[in-house]
Design an enzyme around this catalytic site. Sequence first.
Site, PDB file in Angstrom:
ATOM      1  N   LYS A 112       1.018  -1.373   0.277  1.00  0.00           N
ATOM      2  CA  LYS A 112       0.015   0.252  -0.018  1.00  0.00           C
ATOM      3  C   LYS A 112       0.751   1.115   0.109  1.00  0.00           C
ATOM      4  CE  LYS A 112      -4.061   0.271   0.704  1.00  0.00           C
ATOM      5  NZ  LYS A 112      -5.488  -0.158  -0.300  1.00  0.00           N
TER       6      LYS A 112
ATOM      7  N   THR B  57      -2.959  -5.218   0.727  1.00  0.00           N
ATOM      8  CA  THR B  57      -2.592  -4.135   1.231  1.00  0.00           C
ATOM      9  C   THR B  57      -3.138  -3.562   1.760  1.00  0.00           C
ATOM     10  OG1 THR B  57      -4.173  -2.870  -0.664  1.00  0.00           O
ATOM     11  CG2 THR B  57      -1.789  -4.171  -1.355  1.00  0.00           C
TER      12      THR B  57
ATOM     13  N   ARG C 209      29.280  34.009  -8.885  1.00  0.00           N
ATOM     14  CA  ARG C 209      27.939  33.908  -9.651  1.00  0.00           C
ATOM     15  C   ARG C 209      26.931  33.557  -8.352  1.00  0.00           C
ATOM     16  NH1 ARG C 209      27.043  27.408 -11.944  1.00  0.00           N
ATOM     17  NH2 ARG C 209      28.694  27.133 -10.312  1.00  0.00           N
TER      18      ARG C 209
ATOM     19  N   GLN D 278      29.267  20.136  -8.319  1.00  0.00           N
ATOM     20  CA  GLN D 278      30.451  18.779  -8.084  1.00  0.00           C
ATOM     21  C   GLN D 278      31.107  19.097  -7.007  1.00  0.00           C
ATOM     22  OE1 GLN D 278      30.092  20.373 -10.847  1.00  0.00           O
ATOM     23  NE2 GLN D 278      29.955  18.475 -12.292  1.00  0.00           N
TER      24      GLN D 278
ATOM     25  N   HIS E 221      19.903  27.243 -12.105  1.00  0.00           N
ATOM     26  CA  HIS E 221      20.550  28.481 -12.955  1.00  0.00           C
ATOM     27  C   HIS E 221      19.936  29.911 -12.663  1.00  0.00           C
ATOM     28  CE1 HIS E 221      22.941  25.609 -14.990  1.00  0.00           C
ATOM     29  NE2 HIS E 221      21.355  24.732 -15.019  1.00  0.00           N
TER      30      HIS E 221
END
Length: 299
Positions: free
Chosen positions: A15, A60, A177, A220, A248
Amino acid sequence: MSEPAIVLGPNQYGKAEVRVVKVTRDAARHGIDDLNVTSQLRGDFAAAHLAGDNAHVVATDTQKNTIFAFARDGIGSPEAFLLRLADHFTGSFDWVSGGRWEAERFAWQRIRVGDGEHDHAFVRSGQEVRTAVVVADGADRHVIAGLKELTVLKTTESGFEGYPKDRYTTLPETHDRILATDVAARWRYGRHDVDYDAVYAGVRALLLEAFAEGYSAGLQATLFDMGRRVLERHPEIAEIRFSMPNKHHFVVDLSPFGLDNPNEVFFAADRPYGLIEAAVQRDGVGSPAVAWEGIGGFC
């Protein structure tokens, strides 16, 4: 050559997304737990698929009712609650050899009234959704905690430089940035004698701290710093996995209007976006595949 036989492969059922809200009202000051729980069983269910024989099929609806009944005794940490469910289903039905139980936890905060907090009025508060998964494989238990939708942003001390360029490259290099992402992370415990709530709070704080501190040469590098810091501070965690979109923000050209733009006005693009995913692990420590089966995406 004859065609290979068609056989039943790995399977599970249960479920999904049982929304359970538990109010603790043993005093005038109430508490609240709000979970979205999924239960999936693995074991000897071949006859149900191949012969329509439901003798081993724990309905379920029964799984849903078990979740509600177990909530009556209290929930505690989502990891502990899922472990209780895993032990119940594998211990109650001989043919259930394992399974996968997952929860999302939604946070509520007491509403402030005057100088204090109200005893029984709440507002949804969390900056992220807490997640938990328990996988039972025979006697083994794999506990994976996590979070998602933790949106973070830093306005400077981030850049992206030194990448290869070809005829299709238009992105200019930058050393200043906006860096923004929605952190989704899951970490697997190497042992289970831990305070899951306390470790969750500690990991969340470390993820935010690592994101904020220092210069980021790219998402990264930031991702790895976040994972490394968690593993250094929490020996009970065996590995941590991340899925982090690069949200971005592009500097808007205001020159057509006779205005400069010293990195102050940005266009926030929702798609397309970079998607950075990786696991940060302890050298020489294996990652059991069964623990991660059925987890959508990278983490």
